[in-house]
Write an enzyme that holds these catalytic residues in place. Sequence first.
Site, PDB file in Angstrom:
ATOM      1  CG  HIS A  18      -6.194  -7.972   1.090  1.00 25.30           C
ATOM      2  ND1 HIS A  18      -6.168  -6.727   0.903  1.00 25.30           N
ATOM      3  CD2 HIS A  18      -4.799  -8.587   0.822  1.00 25.30           C
ATOM      4  CE1 HIS A  18      -4.786  -6.332   0.727  1.00 25.30           C
ATOM      5  NE2 HIS A  18      -4.026  -7.116   0.731  1.00 25.30           N
ATOM      6  CE  LYS A  42       5.942   1.063   4.688  1.00 29.06           C
ATOM      7  NZ  LYS A  42       5.379   0.073   4.072  1.00 29.06           N
ATOM      8  NE  ARG A  91      -0.207  -8.899  -5.594  1.00 36.93           N
ATOM      9  CZ  ARG A  91       0.362  -7.652  -5.519  1.00 36.93           C
ATOM     10  NH1 ARG A  91      -0.298  -6.824  -6.075  1.00 36.93           N
ATOM     11  NH2 ARG A  91       1.339  -7.324  -4.988  1.00 36.93           N
ATOM     12  CB  SER A 129      -2.942  -2.084  -0.701  1.00 41.29           C
ATOM     13  OG  SER A 129      -3.810  -3.098  -0.214  1.00 41.29           O
TER      14      SER A 129
END
Length: 155
Positions: A18, A42, A91, A129
């Site tokens: 990031h 979440k 990615r 992450s």
Amino acid sequence: MKRIALFPGSFDPFTKGHEDIVLRGLQLFDEIVIGIGRNANKQRYFPLDQMVGWIEDTFRAYPAIRVVTYEDLTANVARNLGARFLLRGLRNTTDFEYENSIAQVNRHIYFEVETVFLITSPHLAPISSSIIRDLHRYGQPVDEFLPYTLLQGQQ
């Protein structure tokens, strides 16, 4: 006109990948706002306030970078911030498929916004992450993947 980009994400945690996208984005934009989206459905692994602090410390030397948190559609947040760009890192092709759909919806909601994709630097591409959370959860060191240092047992 100032070129403002919103870099949205949950950033749980914010990684060196990031950081790389943000620093490279500074070559394209006058200001980058790192937007940490809050999702009431979440449970975060790293506390939101702590993550904001870590990210702010990471970019302390960069006045063109700031951090906000939000609970809204990303396109609405970009509009409210005056950001005409959304900055996203890719990615792999799986990321592209997911991000392309989101970019189309954001453009539908806020026609003036453009999503700019930067390809992750190759040495950072394996970092995610979710992998970092799993490593940390089971006591493995993760500092080499983060632009800040976690104290042992810190969460």
